[in-house]
Enzyme design. Structure first.
Site, PDB file in Angstrom:
ATOM      1  N   THR A  40     -65.493 -25.687  16.377  1.00 12.27           N
ATOM      2  CA  THR A  40     -65.934 -24.310  16.562  1.00 12.27           C
ATOM      3  C   THR A  40     -65.051 -23.550  17.553  1.00 12.27           C
ATOM      4  O   THR A  40     -64.802 -22.361  17.391  1.00 12.27           O
ATOM      5  CB  THR A  40     -67.392 -24.321  17.059  1.00 12.27           C
ATOM      6  OG1 THR A  40     -68.177 -25.073  16.137  1.00 12.27           O
ATOM      7  CG2 THR A  40     -67.957 -22.916  17.161  1.00 12.27           C
ATOM      8  N   ILE A  47     -65.083 -13.497  21.336  1.00 14.55           N
ATOM      9  CA  ILE A  47     -65.722 -12.376  22.024  1.00 14.55           C
ATOM     10  C   ILE A  47     -66.475 -12.881  23.261  1.00 14.55           C
ATOM     11  O   ILE A  47     -67.182 -13.887  23.192  1.00 14.55           O
ATOM     12  CB  ILE A  47     -66.746 -11.670  21.105  1.00 14.55           C
ATOM     13  CG1 ILE A  47     -66.090 -11.229  19.797  1.00 14.55           C
ATOM     14  CG2 ILE A  47     -67.395 -10.480  21.826  1.00 14.55           C
ATOM     15  CD1 ILE A  47     -64.997 -10.205  19.929  1.00 14.55           C
ATOM     16  N   HIS A  49     -69.401 -11.774  24.957  1.00 20.19           N
ATOM     17  CA  HIS A  49     -70.471 -10.825  24.656  1.00 20.19           C
ATOM     18  C   HIS A  49     -71.111 -10.275  25.928  1.00 20.19           C
ATOM     19  O   HIS A  49     -71.241 -10.987  26.928  1.00 20.19           O
ATOM     20  CB  HIS A  49     -71.555 -11.507  23.814  1.00 20.19           C
ATOM     21  CG  HIS A  49     -71.084 -11.854  22.437  1.00 20.19           C
ATOM     22  ND1 HIS A  49     -71.121 -10.960  21.387  1.00 20.19           N
ATOM     23  CD2 HIS A  49     -70.543 -12.997  21.940  1.00 20.19           C
ATOM     24  CE1 HIS A  49     -70.636 -11.548  20.306  1.00 20.19           C
ATOM     25  NE2 HIS A  49     -70.281 -12.780  20.608  1.00 20.19           N
ATOM     26  N   LYS A 249     -76.363  -9.059   7.960  1.00 15.30           N
ATOM     27  CA  LYS A 249     -75.701  -9.041   9.257  1.00 15.30           C
ATOM     28  C   LYS A 249     -74.305  -8.424   9.120  1.00 15.30           C
ATOM     29  O   LYS A 249     -73.640  -8.578   8.103  1.00 15.30           O
ATOM     30  CB  LYS A 249     -75.584 -10.486   9.750  1.00 15.30           C
ATOM     31  CG  LYS A 249     -75.190 -10.618  11.193  1.00 15.30           C
ATOM     32  CD  LYS A 249     -75.249 -12.090  11.601  1.00 15.30           C
ATOM     33  CE  LYS A 249     -74.843 -12.312  13.044  1.00 15.30           C
ATOM     34  NZ  LYS A 249     -73.466 -11.961  13.328  1.00 15.30           N
ATOM     35  N   GLU A 334     -74.107 -22.056  19.418  1.00 13.87           N
ATOM     36  CA  GLU A 334     -73.484 -21.059  18.554  1.00 13.87           C
ATOM     37  C   GLU A 334     -73.353 -19.775  19.369  1.00 13.87           C
ATOM     38  O   GLU A 334     -73.608 -19.777  20.566  1.00 13.87           O
ATOM     39  CB  GLU A 334     -74.352 -20.847  17.311  1.00 13.87           C
ATOM     40  CG  GLU A 334     -75.751 -20.360  17.635  1.00 13.87           C
ATOM     41  CD  GLU A 334     -76.640 -20.252  16.406  1.00 13.87           C
ATOM     42  OE1 GLU A 334     -76.124 -20.051  15.304  1.00 13.87           O
ATOM     43  OE2 GLU A 334     -77.858 -20.368  16.559  1.00 13.87           O
TER      44      GLU A 334
END
Lengths: 474, 419
Positions: A40, A47, A49, A249, A334
């Protein structure tokens, strides 16, 4: 010395290793792939966030906001690419502005600062390529972008510098409790551990079940991306999210820390946790949806597509804590896991240090310097670098202006590159618009020379991914 | 450092330009080359077929390059090798780097002769695995012919560009099985002689109007799925079938490598991807010239040499006379002609032959290639067939050049030939 085994060398495993290396302990990180940052952590949106997405009170919200705040200092300390570029959440429908407001309120509840709601024109003034259909936007100045694999490598190098051992191609196949700890079987060897920390990404459920009967399920959720040439770097400076629509989404458009534009991801649950194939549908979805934000998305400037897997946990939140005595789960990391990773790493290290009563290590060195990046230096600094080592005057990857010196350094460093993709992640060689057409042969030679092997044995990413099938005369 | 003329790239274009500039009287010139030796991409093109026009004999790529390298040596023209140019700047200061350090060379004129690069996989959006075994045809060629390694055993080639066709034969020679060459278009972008000599002679199937829709594999390519495409070039999934293979070569087009041109403010043509030049091969930046594949992609090296020799001579003249035009006749492509190089002709200039190089947008039969000056036909040429894969030339004789320079627009078009 107390022994700690960390399973998985993604951003979480490497981050936890680095934070634990502040203490006196015997730490080893076991990674099933040929290199670190291969799951991953190598294929995500990159990003940092702001923290308005997650439900207030969740682990995601807590670690997101705390992690975000740590990035400025950490990026400086470990010298990896990071920039606060700000982000918009775009709203395309007047009837949805209350949902934008709800996101704003949630952000405030989570402790996100500087949030503002703008009308469409205000947003377009800041980001001129935005669609006319944008009626409102949530603006989050604290949102940032980071190079996720360079961050992971930085963590790992610093951890190794502080005594952590890394074992690659070392898949954990069994974990058995024994008196006072665990026997971990990996890569045909036995590792004893007082504490096992499970940072195994999409495989965290498999590793969890080796030690615990508590149910835990991690689903691999594929996200497909396209990457645009640097010539489109001016498309947007801010990260552009979409408020989820009736089409589902949204798709984000974001600059990367190296000046490309990243578009994606889709979200499809996949059975096979090795399935990172890109699909025609995924590509179409990415482009169609992204055009909602920026109608003139220049698709002819796509230089590559890729996909990554998110580790989605059935508990719908990060799972962080002791699964049982001596076995610690860091699972379901995630999105916003990358953002949260510094806060998670610190939290986990403190939990484990407390449990094992570890003493801080006075020899700990917090700083790590990146490989010199020739492309980003001015000519004077370049000249000095070449004077110190002429290999920095030999350009190997012309698209990204990467020198032989950088490639050699990426191989020689602790936890250094061992394959083509590893060189690429650490130096960007082969990541440009020709996608390694010109430099593959040269990098193969350098890898073979530095690793003391034959070109025919050098791989793209370990396993059977050799580039060539031996010499012509054989 | 100061030099009258700096030529960027010592491949076929740069070498021919250097020789011609020297022969036109320019002595203060320097070739910059990023590889250890000159010759450019010719060094990996070990097949024959080069030089039929220039030397009236069939040479291999390295032999062709050696002829020009010999001419460069005879003239004592300096090649600075293992040197990469980073930018040229609007002030014509060439910044370059090698193991000795950074160098800044003030030039009076620059010739861009940097060649082209191959379109990568990403540019054509093939879905599937990101595994080893997917190469551009030129990369595979380099691995085989320069490095001496075998890049694959069972091969599917996407695109019928010349390098792909050449590599089909080359890999077959070395014992690989080339399962198919798959071409999206209903025609090949390669030379007909290569289709005959590289595919037909070896019974390698060439599938027109087909594409690869999926690459399968984990570590290494395991198979590809190919399918026929409809007239909009969308795959018809009912026709999909799987071909087992371990290697995919991409020969899906070449792009002029103009990153340096951009740093010098040179205006590029969206059609060719190369600079917009006048009949002296000068770009819209005074004293910056371009020739060879960096200008537009050629199919024969002989034409690269010709064009570049012209650019070299013109650059020498520019340095000597310090004169350049400020008014131009527009050269326009229309009616099936995709582009014409040069894109403009100076209103002041010598009455020398001007050759118009062009490519067409489709396969046309029984046509005339016509040049019209302000609506009036001034030169034409009959062709039984023109294809996108073969560059066409229309020559303006010295006798009409004065007339052309006095005009406004020169339109180059295809006309159906009346029977």
């Amino acid at each position: 010395m107390r022994k700690i085994v960390i399973v998985g060398a993604g951003v979480i495993g490497c981050g936890v290793a680095r934070e634990l290396s502040r203490y006196r302990a015997d730490i080893v990180v076991l990674e099933r792939e040929n290199d670190i940052s291969c799951g991953t952590s190598k294929a995500n949106s990159g990003i940092v966030h702001a923290g308005f997405d997650a439900h207030t009170g969740s682990n995601k919200a807590k670690f997101n906001v705390a992690g975000n705040a740590m990035f400025d200092a950490l990026a400086k300390e470990l010298d990896f690419p990071f920039r606060r570029n700000g982000a918009f959440v775009l709203c395309f429908d007047d009837s949805q502005t209350d949902r934008l407001r709800a996101l704003y309120d949630q952000g405030i509840g989570n402790g996100v600062t500087e949030l503002r709601i703008l009308d469409g024109d205000e947003a377009r003034r800041m980001s001129p390529n935005l669609s006319d259909r944008v009626v409102a936007a949530l603006y989050a100045p604290t949102s940032g972008i980071v190079s996720p694999y360079e961050m992971t490598v930085a963590y790992a190098e610093n951890a190794a510098r502080n005594g952590v051992r890394f074992r690659r191609n070392c898949e954990v196949t069994a974990i058995r409790a024994r008196e006072g700890g665990w026997n971990v079987t990996a890569g045909g060897e036995e590792f004893f551990a007082d504490v096992v920390i499970n940072c195994a990404g999409v495989y965290a459920d498999t590793v969890h079940r080796m030690a615990s009967d508590e149910p835990l399920q991690v689903v691999a959720r594929k996200g497909e991306y396209v990457l645009l040439d640097k010539e489109c770097g001016g498309l947007t400076d801010q990260t552009l999210f979409q408020l989820p629509t009736h089409m589902g989404k949204g798709i984000l458009i974001a600059p990367t820390t190296h000046g490309n534009i990243l578009v994606g991801p889709t979200a499809t649950d996949v059975e096979d946790k090795r399935d990172v194939d890109t699909t025609p549908e995924g590509l179409r979805t990415v482009i169609d949806k992204a055009r909602l934000s920026v109608p003139q998305l220049p698709t002819r400037s796509i230089i590559t597509q890729f996909s990554g897997l998110r580790a989605h946990c059935d508990r719908n939140d990060f799972v962080i804590g002791w699964a049982r005595e001596g076995f610690y789960d860091v699972a379901g990391i995630e999105s916003p896991g990358l953002t949260a990773s510094p806060a998670i790493a610190t939290h986990v290290a403190q939990d484990v240090a407390r449990k094992l009563d570890l003493q801080t290590d006075d020899a700990f060195v917090a700083e790590r310097r990146a490989i010199p990046c020739f492309a980003r230096l001015d000519d004077r600094a370049r000249a000095e670098l070449i004077a110190s080592d002429p290999a920095y005057g030999q350009i190997v990857c012309r698209c990204e202006t990467v020198t032989e010196g950088e490639i050699v350094e990426s191989i020689r460093r602790p936890v250094g590159a061992v394959d083509l993709d590893g060189v690429k992640r650490r130096t960007r060689a082969g990541m440009g618009r020709c996608q390694s057409g010109f430099c593959t042969a040269r990098i193969l030679q350098i890898l073979a020379r530095e690793l003391g092997t034959d070109v025919a044995d050098v791989t793209k990413k370990g396993g059977d991914s050799r580039i060539v099938f031996g010499r012509l005369d054989k | 450092m100061k030099r009258n003329l700096v030529i960027i790239g010592a491949g076929p274009a740069g070498l021919a330009a250097a020789v011609a500039a020297y022969d036109a009287g320019e002595r203060d010139l320097l070739l910059l080359e990023r590889e250890p030796i000159g010759g450019g991409i010719l060094n990996q093109c070990i097949h024959n077929g080069f030089g039929l026009h220039t030397f009236r004999e069939e040479l291999t790529g390295p032999e062709y390059a050696a002829r020009y390298l010999q001419q460069v040596r005879e003239r004592n023209i300096e090649i600075m090798s293992d040197t990469t140019v980073l930018r040229i700047g609007k002030d014509k200061v060439v910044a370059c780097v090698n193991r000795d350090g950074m160098h800044h060379i003030q030039a009076k004129a620059i010739i861009l002769a940097c060649g082209c690069r191959e379109r990568p996989r990403g540019a054509i959006n093939i879905a599937g695995a990101r595994c080893a075994g997917v190469f551009s045809a030129g990369t595979a060629q380099k691995l085989m012919n320069t490095e001496g390694y075998m890049p694959g055993k069972r091969v599917v080639i996407l695109g019928s560009g010349d390098i792909g066709l050449i590599m089909a034969r080359r890999m077959t020679f070395e014992g690989a099985k080339v399962e198919a060459v798959v071409e999206l278009m209903p025609y090949s972008s390669g030379l007909n002689r290569n289709i005959v000599q590289c595919l037909q002679d070896f019974d390698i199937p060439l599938l027109f109007s087909h594409t690869i829709v999926q690459i399968n594999g984990e570590d290494r390519v395991r198979s590809v799925v190919i399918a026929q495409v409809d007239e909009q070039r969308n795959p018809i999934m009912e026709t999909a079938r799987t071909i087992e293979c371990d290697t995919v070569l991409l020969s899906v087009g070449l792009l002029p490598e103009n990153e340096l041109a951009k740093t010098g403010g040179v205006t590029l043509s969206p059609v060719t991807g190369g600079a917009i030049v006048d009949d002296t091969m000068m770009t819209d930046q005074d004293g910056v010239f371009a020739c060879g594949n960096v200008l537009h992609v050629h199919d024969l090296v002989d034409f690269v040499s010709q064009e570049s020799a012209h650019a070299g001579a013109c650059a020498a003249k520019y340095i000597r006379d310090r004169a350049s035009s400020d008014a131009y006749v527009d050269v326009r492509a229309s009616g099936g002609v995709r582009y014409v190089v040069p894109q403009r002709i100076a209103t002041r200039g010598d009455d020398v032959e001007i050759s118009l190089k062009m490519r067409v947008a489709n396969v046309f039969r029984n046509v005339r290639i016509v040049a019209r000056l302000d609506g009036q036909e001034i030169v034409a040429k009959r062709k039984q067939v023109v294809t996108p894969g073969e560059m066409e030339t229309l020559t303006l004789k010295p006798s009409v050049v004065a007339q052309v320079r006095a005009g406004r627009t020169l339109e180059v078009t295809l006309e159906e030939q009346s029977v």
